[in-house]
Motif scaffolding. Structure first.
Motif, PDB file in Angstrom:
ATOM      1  N   ARG A  34       0.856  -1.185   0.000  1.00  0.00           N
ATOM      2  CA  ARG A  34       0.000   0.000   0.000  1.00  0.00           C
ATOM      3  C   ARG A  34       0.896   1.241   0.000  1.00  0.00           C
ATOM      4  O   ARG A  34       2.072   1.178   0.359  1.00  0.00           O
ATOM      5  CB  ARG A  34      -0.931   0.039   1.231  1.00  0.00           C
ATOM      6  CG  ARG A  34      -1.990  -1.055   1.255  1.00  0.00           C
ATOM      7  CD  ARG A  34      -3.001  -0.883   0.136  1.00  0.00           C
ATOM      8  NE  ARG A  34      -4.082  -1.856   0.187  1.00  0.00           N
ATOM      9  CZ  ARG A  34      -4.036  -3.068  -0.351  1.00  0.00           C
ATOM     10  NH1 ARG A  34      -2.931  -3.466  -0.970  1.00  0.00           N
ATOM     11  NH2 ARG A  34      -5.073  -3.878  -0.270  1.00  0.00           N
ATOM     12  N   THR A  38      -1.910   5.960   1.975  1.00  0.00           N
ATOM     13  CA  THR A  38      -2.946   5.093   2.556  1.00  0.00           C
ATOM     14  C   THR A  38      -2.682   4.880   4.048  1.00  0.00           C
ATOM     15  O   THR A  38      -3.609   4.950   4.873  1.00  0.00           O
ATOM     16  CB  THR A  38      -2.974   3.739   1.823  1.00  0.00           C
ATOM     17  OG1 THR A  38      -3.307   3.955   0.448  1.00  0.00           O
ATOM     18  CG2 THR A  38      -4.011   2.809   2.438  1.00  0.00           C
ATOM     19  N   TRP A  42      -5.029   5.885   7.381  1.00  0.00           N
ATOM     20  CA  TRP A  42      -5.383   4.994   8.486  1.00  0.00           C
ATOM     21  C   TRP A  42      -5.047   5.654   9.821  1.00  0.00           C
ATOM     22  O   TRP A  42      -5.880   5.676  10.736  1.00  0.00           O
ATOM     23  CB  TRP A  42      -4.611   3.680   8.394  1.00  0.00           C
ATOM     24  CG  TRP A  42      -4.943   2.824   7.208  1.00  0.00           C
ATOM     25  CD1 TRP A  42      -5.957   3.000   6.317  1.00  0.00           C
ATOM     26  CD2 TRP A  42      -4.228   1.662   6.774  1.00  0.00           C
ATOM     27  NE1 TRP A  42      -5.933   2.029   5.365  1.00  0.00           N
ATOM     28  CE2 TRP A  42      -4.867   1.180   5.621  1.00  0.00           C
ATOM     29  CE3 TRP A  42      -3.108   0.982   7.250  1.00  0.00           C
ATOM     30  CZ2 TRP A  42      -4.445   0.044   4.945  1.00  0.00           C
ATOM     31  CZ3 TRP A  42      -2.677  -0.145   6.578  1.00  0.00           C
ATOM     32  CH2 TRP A  42      -3.334  -0.614   5.428  1.00  0.00           C
ATOM     33  N   ASP A  50      -8.630  -2.009   5.123  1.00  0.00           N
ATOM     34  CA  ASP A  50      -9.540  -3.019   4.594  1.00  0.00           C
ATOM     35  C   ASP A  50      -9.488  -4.249   5.489  1.00  0.00           C
ATOM     36  O   ASP A  50      -8.414  -4.611   6.019  1.00  0.00           O
ATOM     37  CB  ASP A  50      -9.117  -3.375   3.162  1.00  0.00           C
ATOM     38  CG  ASP A  50     -10.137  -4.251   2.470  1.00  0.00           C
ATOM     39  OD1 ASP A  50     -10.112  -5.467   2.705  1.00  0.00           O
ATOM     40  OD2 ASP A  50     -10.965  -3.715   1.708  1.00  0.00           O
ATOM     41  N   ILE A  51     -10.674  -4.870   5.658  1.00  0.00           N
ATOM     42  CA  ILE A  51     -10.769  -6.001   6.594  1.00  0.00           C
ATOM     43  C   ILE A  51      -9.811  -7.131   6.212  1.00  0.00           C
ATOM     44  O   ILE A  51      -9.319  -7.849   7.080  1.00  0.00           O
ATOM     45  CB  ILE A  51     -12.232  -6.504   6.667  1.00  0.00           C
ATOM     46  CG1 ILE A  51     -12.395  -7.425   7.889  1.00  0.00           C
ATOM     47  CG2 ILE A  51     -12.651  -7.176   5.369  1.00  0.00           C
ATOM     48  CD1 ILE A  51     -13.847  -7.754   8.191  1.00  0.00           C
ATOM     49  N   THR A  52      -9.512  -7.258   4.915  1.00  0.00           N
ATOM     50  CA  THR A  52      -8.599  -8.327   4.471  1.00  0.00           C
ATOM     51  C   THR A  52      -7.152  -8.049   4.864  1.00  0.00           C
ATOM     52  O   THR A  52      -6.305  -8.935   4.767  1.00  0.00           O
ATOM     53  CB  THR A  52      -8.687  -8.492   2.937  1.00  0.00           C
ATOM     54  OG1 THR A  52      -8.331  -7.245   2.314  1.00  0.00           O
ATOM     55  CG2 THR A  52     -10.096  -8.878   2.500  1.00  0.00           C
ATOM     56  N   TYR A  91     -16.933  -3.103  10.970  1.00  0.00           N
ATOM     57  CA  TYR A  91     -16.669  -3.285   9.538  1.00  0.00           C
ATOM     58  C   TYR A  91     -17.947  -3.508   8.744  1.00  0.00           C
ATOM     59  O   TYR A  91     -18.043  -3.126   7.582  1.00  0.00           O
ATOM     60  CB  TYR A  91     -15.683  -4.437   9.319  1.00  0.00           C
ATOM     61  CG  TYR A  91     -14.250  -3.963   9.397  1.00  0.00           C
ATOM     62  CD1 TYR A  91     -13.586  -3.540   8.261  1.00  0.00           C
ATOM     63  CD2 TYR A  91     -13.584  -3.894  10.613  1.00  0.00           C
ATOM     64  CE1 TYR A  91     -12.286  -3.069   8.324  1.00  0.00           C
ATOM     65  CE2 TYR A  91     -12.289  -3.429  10.699  1.00  0.00           C
ATOM     66  CZ  TYR A  91     -11.637  -3.011   9.547  1.00  0.00           C
ATOM     67  OH  TYR A  91     -10.352  -2.538   9.621  1.00  0.00           O
ATOM     68  N   GLU A  95     -18.923  -1.236   5.575  1.00  0.00           N
ATOM     69  CA  GLU A  95     -19.242  -1.802   4.264  1.00  0.00           C
ATOM     70  C   GLU A  95     -20.607  -1.326   3.783  1.00  0.00           C
ATOM     71  O   GLU A  95     -20.797  -1.031   2.602  1.00  0.00           O
ATOM     72  CB  GLU A  95     -19.211  -3.342   4.338  1.00  0.00           C
ATOM     73  CG  GLU A  95     -17.814  -3.917   4.430  1.00  0.00           C
ATOM     74  CD  GLU A  95     -16.949  -3.516   3.248  1.00  0.00           C
ATOM     75  OE1 GLU A  95     -17.429  -3.614   2.097  1.00  0.00           O
ATOM     76  OE2 GLU A  95     -15.805  -3.091   3.474  1.00  0.00           O
ATOM     77  N   LYS A  98     -20.169   2.128   2.643  1.00  0.00           N
ATOM     78  CA  LYS A  98     -19.458   2.154   1.359  1.00  0.00           C
ATOM     79  C   LYS A  98     -20.396   1.766   0.221  1.00  0.00           C
ATOM     80  O   LYS A  98     -20.424   2.405  -0.831  1.00  0.00           O
ATOM     81  CB  LYS A  98     -18.277   1.187   1.421  1.00  0.00           C
ATOM     82  CG  LYS A  98     -17.355   1.259   0.212  1.00  0.00           C
ATOM     83  CD  LYS A  98     -16.278   0.186   0.266  1.00  0.00           C
ATOM     84  CE  LYS A  98     -15.361   0.380   1.445  1.00  0.00           C
ATOM     85  NZ  LYS A  98     -14.269  -0.631   1.476  1.00  0.00           N
TER      86      LYS A  98
END
Length: 247
Positions: A34, A38, A42, A50-52, A91, A95, A98
């Motif tokens: 990243r 970015t 954060w 991102d949750i991943t 999250y 989402e 989003k």
């Protein structure tokens, strides 16, 4: 749970752990593939990772996903499971928000597209009006078509019908001048010449007129006429006025 506060807590914890490990934002970004921008977002609590990326982030910061989700703060009564559930809820909200933004953006694009299409369709849509003559000696088959930008006046056929048709008194012509008038002003004019003299009815049978202009032309549909001007074999000038009307 205040979503903004939770994201800000996460950001502060990420910044704290990064600094404790003597990593720059760029170095942490390189580990996670990243950009440093970015990572900065954060840490400022502008957005959440991102949750991943939570597991790779916890490994890079040598901490746990639970600590990241809680911002490093655990209340006495909270268990890791409680924090995991809270993180999932956070999250899930993110989402949904989003997806809502994406949906609204798509909706705005669709509305704008169809609104623009409707505008241009109406703007360029042609309105067609059949026009005929109120002079019994002349039958005219014509129409006017117009949209917001231009106007066309088309004469498909013009027939001479008076009693002298085919007789010696019918005029002979070798050229005709046509003028389309509105409110006494000539909007269009066109000249037609022939190789030899023809009787007027034969000359008019060969006539097909097409006039076009932009919408700067002022047209009074209640006061229109077609003027025919010609000189006969005796060089006498003749002017015929044919009032026009809508069918």
């Amino acid at each position: 749970m205040n979503e903004k506060c939770d994201i800000e807590k996460m950001g502060l914890y990420i910044a704290k752990r990064r600094k404790e490990l003597h990593l720059t934002q760029k170095q942490l970004g390189d580990i996670l593939d990243r950009s440093d921008k970015t990572i900065s977002k954060w840490e400022r609590g502008t957005v959440a990772p991102d949750i991943t990326l939570l597991v790779p982030l916890s490994v890079a910061l040598k901490t746990t996903v639970t600590d990241i989700l809680s911002g490093g703060e655990k209340e006495e009564k909270q268990t890791p499971d409680d924090l995991t559930v809270s993180g999932i809820k956070l999250y899930t909200k993110m989402e949904k928000k989003k997806l809502s933004k994406i949906f609204m953006s798509l909706l705005i694009i669709i509305i704008a597209f169809f609104g623009t299409a409707l505008f241009f369709n109406n703007y360029y849509k042609w309105q067609v009006y059949d026009i005929t003559s109120s002079n019994k000696d002349y039958f005219i088959n014509s129409y006017i078509s117009e949209n917001k930008e231009s106007m066309k006046f088309v004469v498909n056929s013009l027939t001479y019908l008076p009693d002298d048709i085919g007789t010696e008194t019918e005029p002979w012509v070798n050229s005709l001048q046509f003028m389309f008038n509105s409110d006494g002003k000539t909007l269009y004019s066109n000249d037609i010449s022939f190789n030899d003299y023809l009787q007027l009815h034969s000359a008019l049978d060969l006539t097909h007129l097409f006039f076009e202009s932009d919408k700067k032309v002022k047209l009074n549909k209640e006061n229109m006429s077609l003027i025919i001007r010609f000189f006969d074999k005796n060089e006498k000038e003749n002017i015929i006025k044919i009032p026009l009307k809508y069918k």
